[in-house]
Design a protein around this motif. Structure first.
Motif, PDB file in Angstrom:
ATOM      1  N   SER A 262       0.874  -1.170   0.000  1.00  0.00           N
ATOM      2  CA  SER A 262       0.000   0.000   0.000  1.00  0.00           C
ATOM      3  C   SER A 262       0.917   1.227   0.000  1.00  0.00           C
ATOM      4  CB  SER A 262      -0.883   0.006   1.243  1.00  0.00           C
ATOM      5  OG  SER A 262      -0.084   0.192   2.404  1.00  0.00           O
ATOM      6  N   GLY A 263       0.357   2.398  -0.208  1.00  0.00           N
ATOM      7  CA  GLY A 263       1.167   3.612  -0.237  1.00  0.00           C
ATOM      8  C   GLY A 263       1.995   3.795   1.017  1.00  0.00           C
ATOM      9  N   GLU A 264       1.385   3.637   2.171  1.00  0.00           N
ATOM     10  CA  GLU A 264       2.096   3.835   3.438  1.00  0.00           C
ATOM     11  C   GLU A 264       3.135   2.736   3.656  1.00  0.00           C
ATOM     12  OE1 GLU A 264       1.018   3.671   8.124  1.00  0.00           O
ATOM     13  OE2 GLU A 264      -0.366   4.777   6.838  1.00  0.00           O
ATOM     14  N   LYS A 265       2.757   1.498   3.379  1.00  0.00           N
ATOM     15  CA  LYS A 265       3.691   0.392   3.578  1.00  0.00           C
ATOM     16  C   LYS A 265       4.875   0.515   2.621  1.00  0.00           C
ATOM     17  CE  LYS A 265       3.970  -4.529   4.232  1.00  0.00           C
ATOM     18  NZ  LYS A 265       3.339  -5.803   4.253  1.00  0.00           N
ATOM     19  N   TYR A 266       4.621   0.983   1.418  1.00  0.00           N
ATOM     20  CA  TYR A 266       5.693   1.185   0.432  1.00  0.00           C
ATOM     21  C   TYR A 266       6.738   2.143   0.973  1.00  0.00           C
ATOM     22  CZ  TYR A 266       8.108   3.055  -3.629  1.00  0.00           C
ATOM     23  OH  TYR A 266       9.072   3.478  -4.497  1.00  0.00           O
ATOM     24  N   TRP A 267       6.288   3.288   1.500  1.00  0.00           N
ATOM     25  CA  TRP A 267       7.242   4.278   1.997  1.00  0.00           C
ATOM     26  C   TRP A 267       7.965   3.789   3.245  1.00  0.00           C
ATOM     27  CZ3 TRP A 267       9.130   7.321  -1.277  1.00  0.00           C
ATOM     28  CH2 TRP A 267       8.364   7.772  -2.343  1.00  0.00           C
ATOM     29  N   GLN A 268       7.305   2.974   4.054  1.00  0.00           N
ATOM     30  CA  GLN A 268       7.982   2.375   5.199  1.00  0.00           C
ATOM     31  C   GLN A 268       9.103   1.452   4.725  1.00  0.00           C
ATOM     32  OE1 GLN A 268       4.812   0.407   7.282  1.00  0.00           O
ATOM     33  NE2 GLN A 268       4.145   2.259   8.375  1.00  0.00           N
ATOM     34  N   GLU A 269       8.812   0.670   3.704  1.00  0.00           N
ATOM     35  CA  GLU A 269       9.817  -0.247   3.158  1.00  0.00           C
ATOM     36  C   GLU A 269      10.969   0.529   2.516  1.00  0.00           C
ATOM     37  OE1 GLU A 269      11.339  -4.060   2.590  1.00  0.00           O
ATOM     38  OE2 GLU A 269       9.588  -3.443   3.738  1.00  0.00           O
ATOM     39  N   VAL A 270      10.667   1.598   1.807  1.00  0.00           N
ATOM     40  CA  VAL A 270      11.707   2.437   1.202  1.00  0.00           C
ATOM     41  C   VAL A 270      12.609   3.001   2.291  1.00  0.00           C
ATOM     42  CG1 VAL A 270      12.135   4.628  -0.002  1.00  0.00           C
ATOM     43  CG2 VAL A 270      10.423   3.026  -0.886  1.00  0.00           C
ATOM     44  N   GLU A 271      12.014   3.505   3.358  1.00  0.00           N
ATOM     45  CA  GLU A 271      12.800   4.082   4.454  1.00  0.00           C
ATOM     46  C   GLU A 271      13.677   3.018   5.113  1.00  0.00           C
ATOM     47  OE1 GLU A 271      14.503   7.026   6.122  1.00  0.00           O
ATOM     48  OE2 GLU A 271      12.863   7.345   4.718  1.00  0.00           O
ATOM     49  N   LYS A 272      13.141   1.821   5.288  1.00  0.00           N
ATOM     50  CA  LYS A 272      13.907   0.718   5.866  1.00  0.00           C
ATOM     51  C   LYS A 272      15.108   0.388   4.979  1.00  0.00           C
ATOM     52  CE  LYS A 272      13.459  -4.189   6.328  1.00  0.00           C
ATOM     53  NZ  LYS A 272      12.598  -5.296   6.018  1.00  0.00           N
ATOM     54  N   LEU A 273      14.878   0.298   3.673  1.00  0.00           N
ATOM     55  CA  LEU A 273      15.964  -0.015   2.741  1.00  0.00           C
ATOM     56  C   LEU A 273      17.012   1.093   2.688  1.00  0.00           C
ATOM     57  CD1 LEU A 273      13.882  -1.632  -0.115  1.00  0.00           C
ATOM     58  CD2 LEU A 273      15.415  -2.790   1.479  1.00  0.00           C
ATOM     59  N   ARG A 274      16.561   2.345   2.764  1.00  0.00           N
ATOM     60  CA  ARG A 274      17.510   3.473   2.807  1.00  0.00           C
ATOM     61  C   ARG A 274      18.414   3.364   4.025  1.00  0.00           C
ATOM     62  NH1 ARG A 274      13.593   8.500   1.668  1.00  0.00           N
ATOM     63  NH2 ARG A 274      13.396   8.232  -0.563  1.00  0.00           N
ATOM     64  N   ALA A 275      17.809   3.076   5.176  1.00  0.00           N
ATOM     65  CA  ALA A 275      18.586   2.966   6.409  1.00  0.00           C
ATOM     66  C   ALA A 275      19.598   1.825   6.302  1.00  0.00           C
ATOM     67  CB  ALA A 275      17.656   2.747   7.603  1.00  0.00           C
ATOM     68  N   GLU A 276      19.173   0.684   5.754  1.00  0.00           N
ATOM     69  CA  GLU A 276      20.085  -0.447   5.587  1.00  0.00           C
ATOM     70  C   GLU A 276      21.233  -0.094   4.633  1.00  0.00           C
ATOM     71  OE1 GLU A 276      17.750  -3.761   4.270  1.00  0.00           O
ATOM     72  OE2 GLU A 276      16.648  -3.889   6.161  1.00  0.00           O
ATOM     73  N   ALA A 277      20.904   0.563   3.534  1.00  0.00           N
ATOM     74  CA  ALA A 277      21.938   0.955   2.564  1.00  0.00           C
ATOM     75  C   ALA A 277      22.910   1.942   3.185  1.00  0.00           C
ATOM     76  CB  ALA A 277      21.288   1.551   1.316  1.00  0.00           C
ATOM     77  N   TRP A 278      22.405   2.878   3.984  1.00  0.00           N
ATOM     78  CA  TRP A 278      23.259   3.864   4.639  1.00  0.00           C
ATOM     79  C   TRP A 278      24.212   3.172   5.610  1.00  0.00           C
ATOM     80  CZ3 TRP A 278      25.564   8.142   4.144  1.00  0.00           C
ATOM     81  CH2 TRP A 278      26.064   8.842   5.225  1.00  0.00           C
ATOM     82  N   GLU A 279      23.717   2.202   6.353  1.00  0.00           N
ATOM     83  CA  GLU A 279      24.566   1.461   7.291  1.00  0.00           C
ATOM     84  C   GLU A 279      25.658   0.700   6.550  1.00  0.00           C
ATOM     85  OE1 GLU A 279      24.815   1.577  10.613  1.00  0.00           O
ATOM     86  OE2 GLU A 279      23.316   3.170  10.452  1.00  0.00           O
ATOM     87  N   GLU A 280      25.302   0.055   5.445  1.00  0.00           N
ATOM     88  CA  GLU A 280      26.299  -0.655   4.637  1.00  0.00           C
ATOM     89  C   GLU A 280      27.346   0.313   4.107  1.00  0.00           C
ATOM     90  OE1 GLU A 280      24.962  -3.290   1.521  1.00  0.00           O
ATOM     91  OE2 GLU A 280      23.239  -3.883   2.727  1.00  0.00           O
ATOM     92  N   TYR A 281      26.918   1.457   3.650  1.00  0.00           N
ATOM     93  CA  TYR A 281      27.831   2.467   3.122  1.00  0.00           C
ATOM     94  C   TYR A 281      28.780   2.942   4.223  1.00  0.00           C
ATOM     95  CZ  TYR A 281      29.484   6.927   1.308  1.00  0.00           C
ATOM     96  OH  TYR A 281      30.264   7.978   0.918  1.00  0.00           O
ATOM     97  N   LYS A 282      28.238   3.261   5.394  1.00  0.00           N
ATOM     98  CA  LYS A 282      29.084   3.737   6.494  1.00  0.00           C
ATOM     99  C   LYS A 282      30.085   2.664   6.917  1.00  0.00           C
ATOM    100  CE  LYS A 282      26.056   4.971   9.545  1.00  0.00           C
ATOM    101  NZ  LYS A 282      25.315   5.516  10.683  1.00  0.00           N
ATOM    102  N   ASN A 283      29.665   1.421   6.941  1.00  0.00           N
ATOM    103  CA  ASN A 283      30.577   0.336   7.323  1.00  0.00           C
ATOM    104  C   ASN A 283      31.708   0.165   6.318  1.00  0.00           C
ATOM    105  OD1 ASN A 283      29.087  -0.233   9.616  1.00  0.00           O
ATOM    106  ND2 ASN A 283      27.866  -1.840   8.620  1.00  0.00           N
ATOM    107  N   GLY A 284      31.467   0.497   5.082  1.00  0.00           N
ATOM    108  CA  GLY A 284      32.490   0.379   4.050  1.00  0.00           C
ATOM    109  C   GLY A 284      33.468   1.536   4.010  1.00  0.00           C
ATOM    110  N   LEU A 285      33.188   2.614   4.763  1.00  0.00           N
ATOM    111  CA  LEU A 285      34.060   3.795   4.733  1.00  0.00           C
ATOM    112  C   LEU A 285      35.313   3.656   5.581  1.00  0.00           C
ATOM    113  CD1 LEU A 285      31.517   6.762   4.889  1.00  0.00           C
ATOM    114  CD2 LEU A 285      32.837   5.989   2.936  1.00  0.00           C
ATOM    115  N   GLU A 286      35.344   2.718   6.498  1.00  0.00           N
ATOM    116  CA  GLU A 286      36.456   2.529   7.409  1.00  0.00           C
ATOM    117  C   GLU A 286      36.759   3.789   8.194  1.00  0.00           C
ATOM    118  OE1 GLU A 286      39.858   0.841   5.452  1.00  0.00           O
ATOM    119  OE2 GLU A 286      38.627  -0.549   4.324  1.00  0.00           O
ATOM    120  N   LEU A 287      35.723   4.384   8.767  1.00  0.00           N
ATOM    121  CA  LEU A 287      35.891   5.584   9.591  1.00  0.00           C
ATOM    122  C   LEU A 287      36.547   5.210  10.907  1.00  0.00           C
ATOM    123  CD1 LEU A 287      32.426   7.266   9.020  1.00  0.00           C
ATOM    124  CD2 LEU A 287      34.592   7.835   7.936  1.00  0.00           C
ATOM    125  N   GLN A 288      37.407   6.094  11.408  1.00  0.00           N
ATOM    126  CA  GLN A 288      38.100   5.799  12.648  1.00  0.00           C
ATOM    127  C   GLN A 288      37.814   6.851  13.677  1.00  0.00           C
ATOM    128  OE1 GLN A 288      42.122   4.665  12.151  1.00  0.00           O
ATOM    129  NE2 GLN A 288      41.691   3.695  10.199  1.00  0.00           N
TER     130      GLN A 288
END
Length: 75
Positions: free
Chosen positions: A49-75
């Motif tokens: 549904s419209g609301e569930k779609y945006w919830q899923e998009v937000e979840k995927l964005r957060a997961e992608a952001w975490e993967e990206y941050k983990n790959g940066l090797e920040l110290q």
């Protein structure tokens, strides 16, 4: 100064034919891609549904952001 290059008609014809073939193939690939995107969009709309779609998009964005941050090797 004048420079003249002679190219046989058959060669010009073959070059033109190849160029047109490539353009048609590119256009067909674009049409296929557009069709696939529409089909994916239709499936997404049927699945969420419209609301569930945006919830899923937000979840995927957060997961992608975490993967990206983990790959940066920040110290």
């Amino acid at each position: 100064m004048k420079l003249t290059i002679e190219i046989p008609d058959e060669e010009v014809y073959e070059i033109g034919k190849e160029t047109i073939r490539k353009k048609i193939e590119e256009y067909l690939e674009f049409i296929r891609l557009e069709r696939d995107i529409k089909e994916i969009s239709k499936e997404i709309n049927e699945t969420f549904s419209g609301e569930k779609y945006w919830q899923e998009v937000e979840k995927l964005r957060a997961e992608a952001w975490e993967e990206y941050k983990n790959g940066l090797e920040l110290q």
